[in-house]
Design a protein around this motif. Structure first.
Motif, PDB file in Angstrom:
ATOM      1  N   MET A 145       1.133   2.116  -3.668  1.00 23.41           N
ATOM      2  CA  MET A 145      -0.125   2.434  -4.334  1.00 23.41           C
ATOM      3  C   MET A 145      -0.645   3.759  -3.789  1.00 23.41           C
ATOM      4  SD  MET A 145      -0.876  -0.426  -6.000  1.00 23.41           S
ATOM      5  CE  MET A 145      -0.396  -2.137  -5.966  1.00 23.41           C
ATOM      6  N   ARG A 146      -1.066   4.603  -4.663  1.00 25.91           N
ATOM      7  CA  ARG A 146      -1.678   5.844  -4.191  1.00 25.91           C
ATOM      8  C   ARG A 146      -3.057   5.958  -4.817  1.00 25.91           C
ATOM      9  NH1 ARG A 146       1.641  10.387  -7.615  1.00 25.91           N
ATOM     10  NH2 ARG A 146       1.505   9.252  -9.528  1.00 25.91           N
ATOM     11  N   SER A 147      -3.911   6.599  -4.121  1.00 21.04           N
ATOM     12  CA  SER A 147      -5.273   6.738  -4.632  1.00 21.04           C
ATOM     13  C   SER A 147      -5.284   7.738  -5.766  1.00 21.04           C
ATOM     14  CB  SER A 147      -6.206   7.172  -3.515  1.00 21.04           C
ATOM     15  OG  SER A 147      -5.867   8.466  -3.085  1.00 21.04           O
ATOM     16  N   ARG A 148      -6.274   7.638  -6.585  1.00 26.45           N
ATOM     17  CA  ARG A 148      -6.402   8.571  -7.703  1.00 26.45           C
ATOM     18  C   ARG A 148      -6.924   9.924  -7.238  1.00 26.45           C
ATOM     19  NH1 ARG A 148      -7.672   5.420 -13.032  1.00 26.45           N
ATOM     20  NH2 ARG A 148      -6.743   3.429 -12.493  1.00 26.45           N
ATOM     21  N   ASP A 149      -7.455   9.930  -6.036  1.00 38.31           N
ATOM     22  CA  ASP A 149      -8.008  11.141  -5.473  1.00 38.31           C
ATOM     23  C   ASP A 149      -6.857  11.950  -4.844  1.00 38.31           C
ATOM     24  OD1 ASP A 149      -9.913  12.960  -4.756  1.00 38.31           O
ATOM     25  OD2 ASP A 149     -10.439  11.911  -2.891  1.00 38.31           O
ATOM     26  N   ARG A 150      -6.434  13.027  -5.497  1.00 37.89           N
ATOM     27  CA  ARG A 150      -5.303  13.828  -5.023  1.00 37.89           C
ATOM     28  C   ARG A 150      -5.796  15.103  -4.363  1.00 37.89           C
ATOM     29  NH1 ARG A 150      -0.936  13.668  -9.915  1.00 37.89           N
ATOM     30  NH2 ARG A 150      -0.874  11.425 -10.150  1.00 37.89           N
ATOM     31  N   ARG A 151      -6.280  14.998  -3.181  1.00 37.02           N
ATOM     32  CA  ARG A 151      -6.784  16.189  -2.494  1.00 37.02           C
ATOM     33  C   ARG A 151      -5.705  16.860  -1.736  1.00 37.02           C
ATOM     34  NH1 ARG A 151     -12.556  14.153  -0.236  1.00 37.02           N
ATOM     35  NH2 ARG A 151     -13.108  13.128  -2.129  1.00 37.02           N
ATOM     36  N   SER A 188       0.825  -1.204   0.000  1.00 38.85           N
ATOM     37  CA  SER A 188       0.000   0.000   0.000  1.00 38.85           C
ATOM     38  C   SER A 188       0.863   1.259   0.000  1.00 38.85           C
ATOM     39  CB  SER A 188      -0.947   0.006   1.193  1.00 38.85           C
ATOM     40  OG  SER A 188      -0.211   0.020   2.404  1.00 38.85           O
TER      41      SER A 188
END
Length: 59
Positions: free
Chosen positions: A53-59, A50
């Motif tokens: 892996m990074r989320s596609r949501d870049r807030r 993990s």
């Protein structure tokens, strides 16, 4: 087992595979060694997928 001994054994295994089996056996042994290293590191807790892996949501 120390890292030097582990590296020595891995190098010897790759050398035997290359000598007796040829180039494709060498690549197969190297690939399976890498897979084993990743799985072993995950089971030991040194590698956490993990983190890569990074989320596609870049807030």
């Amino acid at each position: 087992m120390s890292a030097a001994i582990t590296g020595l054994l891995a190098g010897m295994a790759l050398g035997f595979a290359a000598f007796f089996g040829g180039f494709w056996a060498f690549l197969l042994v190297a690939f399976l060694g890498l897979v084993g290293l990743v799985i072993g590191s995950m089971l030991q807790g040194d590698l956490v997928l993990s983190d890569f892996m990074r989320s596609r949501d870049r807030r």
